[in-house]
Write a protein that holds these residues in place. Structure first.
Motif, short mmCIF file in Angstrom:
data_model
loop_
_atom_site.label_atom_id
_atom_site.label_comp_id
_atom_site.label_asym_id
_atom_site.label_seq_id
_atom_site.Cartn_x
_atom_site.Cartn_y
_atom_site.Cartn_z
N LEU A 28 -20.04 -33.67 -43.56
CA LEU A 28 -19.33 -32.77 -44.58
C LEU A 28 -18.09 -32.60 -44.39
CD1 LEU A 28 -22.05 -30.14 -44.28
CD2 LEU A 28 -21.62 -31.53 -46.22
N ALA A 29 -17.44 -32.76 -43.14
CA ALA A 29 -16.05 -32.49 -42.86
C ALA A 29 -15.11 -33.68 -43.80
CB ALA A 29 -15.71 -32.88 -41.39
N LEU A 39 -21.81 -23.78 -45.11
CA LEU A 39 -22.74 -24.91 -44.47
C LEU A 39 -21.99 -25.40 -43.12
CD1 LEU A 39 -23.80 -27.18 -47.36
CD2 LEU A 39 -25.37 -25.60 -46.02
N MET A 40 -20.86 -25.55 -42.93
CA MET A 40 -20.32 -25.86 -41.77
C MET A 40 -20.39 -24.56 -40.66
SD MET A 40 -18.88 -28.79 -42.38
CE MET A 40 -17.55 -29.47 -41.42
N LYS A 41 -20.34 -23.47 -41.32
CA LYS A 41 -20.56 -22.22 -40.35
C LYS A 41 -22.10 -22.37 -39.76
CE LYS A 41 -16.90 -19.43 -42.58
NZ LYS A 41 -16.75 -18.26 -43.34
N LYS A 47 -15.90 -35.20 -31.82
CA LYS A 47 -14.58 -35.41 -31.24
C LYS A 47 -13.89 -36.05 -32.26
CE LYS A 47 -14.56 -37.74 -27.33
NZ LYS A 47 -14.87 -38.31 -26.17
N SER A 48 -14.31 -36.43 -33.41
CA SER A 48 -13.60 -37.06 -34.42
C SER A 48 -12.43 -36.29 -35.08
CB SER A 48 -14.39 -37.45 -35.61
OG SER A 48 -14.89 -36.79 -36.46
N ARG A 102 -10.55 -31.01 -36.64
CA ARG A 102 -9.73 -29.99 -37.62
C ARG A 102 -10.78 -28.75 -38.36
NH1 ARG A 102 -7.36 -35.19 -39.51
NH2 ARG A 102 -8.98 -35.17 -41.12
N TRP A 103 -12.04 -29.18 -38.58
CA TRP A 103 -12.74 -28.15 -39.03
C TRP A 103 -13.34 -27.22 -37.96
CZ3 TRP A 103 -14.66 -25.81 -43.19
CH2 TRP A 103 -14.66 -26.23 -44.19
#
Length: 431
Positions: free
Chosen positions: A169-170, A180-182, A203-204, A209-210
């Motif tokens: 998703l990121a 959704l990320m939350k 770790k990507s 960043r997200w």
């Protein structure tokens, strides 16, 4: 009607109005000897109460408690026949105060978890928000039903599926993916991936960043708490320092961490934040100086005033790391609470806290400011350090203890602060 269970001469009985009810042996769990509420059968054919056998297996045992046979698998098959018989027995003895045991919910299985994981990853790859939301909601509700469900979900790859979904998703970077990320981040706080593949995905660069983005969400305390907790787990699991380097390169992370210390969200978030900060300032001196310039030290000292054992240890670790640099020591010495709090925490919190407090005092007293040494002596540090040396504590940092005692002894007579009657009253060792 009063009713109670009683053990007597190897029997478990129910007492109600002087009527003794003996629980049938096959209704009792072989482990707890209590009436079974959710009877399940192992591959050995022996039936136990689910909660008892769950605890047995979770403790690492791989044998059947009754037969001592090595278990071929850990499947727990509901014994509906025994459960129905127990319920009928309860109903038959209702007049004696026995309450009917409700039919338990069927717990989630590892096969169901595997299916959920596969569907979750597939939905994330094609950014199917509706399906993702449904799967996350169902899993969250299932985890809330029981600790068994929560453990089963976390132990069967759910964390890795979440990590892969988070990374997928990121990459879309769509605003409508934020909720959704939350949700995924919240689930990661209790099902952090145990395998390296899941950790690598978190770790990507896009994932970090997200995480940083949600860490900086000023109007969403829950997301900030989840972000810092996941970041702490990620940094702790990272052996190569990739996470630290990646996070420190993201603008606004230092300010976000400082704000969590300045305006606490909850003890859990504060502890996680202190761990992350300590890793960062240990890695890069310039990061430490920037956080000090923001005003970090006064808030760390404020945490030390009434923090519990765990948070005190983490706060002391941050102060100790800050004092590795000349500028850090100067800033620490400028605060009137630094030395008094360090002296106070010696022999008061835990062995770890004592070691950190002594280490920090050593750095301050052997540094450029003689006033720290004088103040420490005036506050009774000499007596505490002497007690530590006498009882043999602090073996790992005896050199620092000896250095401090030699220096403080030069001021002891001048300041007339030594009182032998103080004896060992400072000792409060941790369990």
């Amino acid at each position: 009607m009063t009713f109670s269970w009683r053990r007597r001469r190897g029997k478990i009985t129910a007492i109600a109005h002087e009527i003794e009810l003996t629980i049938p042996t096959h209704f009792r769990c072989p482990i707890s000897l209590d009436l079974m509420k959710d009877p399940v059968t192992l591959s050995t054919g022996i039936t136990y109460d689910r909660d008892s056998i769950d605890k047995w297996i979770d403790s690492g045992k791989v044998t059947c408690p009754v037969t001592n046979q090595v278990l071929r698998n850990f499947d727990l098959i509901p014994n509906h026949s025994i459960r129905k018989m127990i319920q009928d027995w309860c109903v038959a003895n209702k007049s004696h105060g026995v309450e009917r045991i409700p039919t338990p919910r069927i717990p989630i299985s590892r096969y169901e978890v595997s299916e959920i994981c596969a569907r979750l990853v597939a939905a994330a790859r094609c950014a199917d928000a509706a399906k993702l939301q449904d799967l996350l909601l169902r899993t969250r509700n299932s985890a809330r039903e029981s600790e068994h469900n929560k453990r089963c979900i976390a132990a069967n790859g759910f964390g890795s599926a979440l990590a892969e979904s988070f990374e997928s998703l990121a990459q879309f970077s769509a605003e409508d993916s934020e909720n959704l990320m939350k949700e995924i981040l919240s689930a990661l706080t209790w099902s952090f991936p145990a395998d390296q593949d899941g950790i690598l995905r978190l770790k990507s660069a896009v994932s970090l960043r997200w995480i940083a983005r949600l860490l900086k969400a000023e109007d969403d305390l829950s997301s900030r708490q989840n972000a810092v907790c996941v970041l702490r787990e990620l940094i702790s699991a990272d052996q190569g320092g990739i996470v630290i380097d990646g996070v420190m390169g993201i603008e606004g992370v230092e300010e976000a961490l400082f704000q969590i210390v300045k305006v606490p969200i909850c003890p859990k978030a504060t502890k996680a934040c202190l761990v992350v900060i300590n890793y960062m300032i240990d890695k890069d001196e310039n990061t430490a100086l920037r956080l000090v310039q923001m005003g970090l030290i006064p808030f760390i000292l404020e945490i030390l005033v009434d923090g519990d054992k765990s948070v005190c240890e983490k706060a002391l670790a941050v102060i100790d790391t800050i004092c590795n640099s000349k500028q850090g020591r100067q800033s620490a010495n400028e605060n009137a609470l630094t030395v008094p709090l360090l002296v106070k925490k010696i022999l008061r919190v835990s062995d770890v806290a004592t070691e950190l407090a002594v280490s920090t005092l050593w750095k301050l007293c052997l540094g450029e400011n003689e006033s720290a040494l004088v103040e420490a002596v005036q506050l009774g540090a000499f007596q505490k350090l002497l007690v530590m040396l006498q009882i043999g504590s602090g073996e790992r940092f005896k050199d620092k203890l000896t250095d401090l005692l030699k220096l403080m002894n030069l001021y002891r007579d001048k300041l007339d602060c030594f009182d032998s009657s103080m004896g060992f009253k400072y000792i409060k060792r941790s369990n």
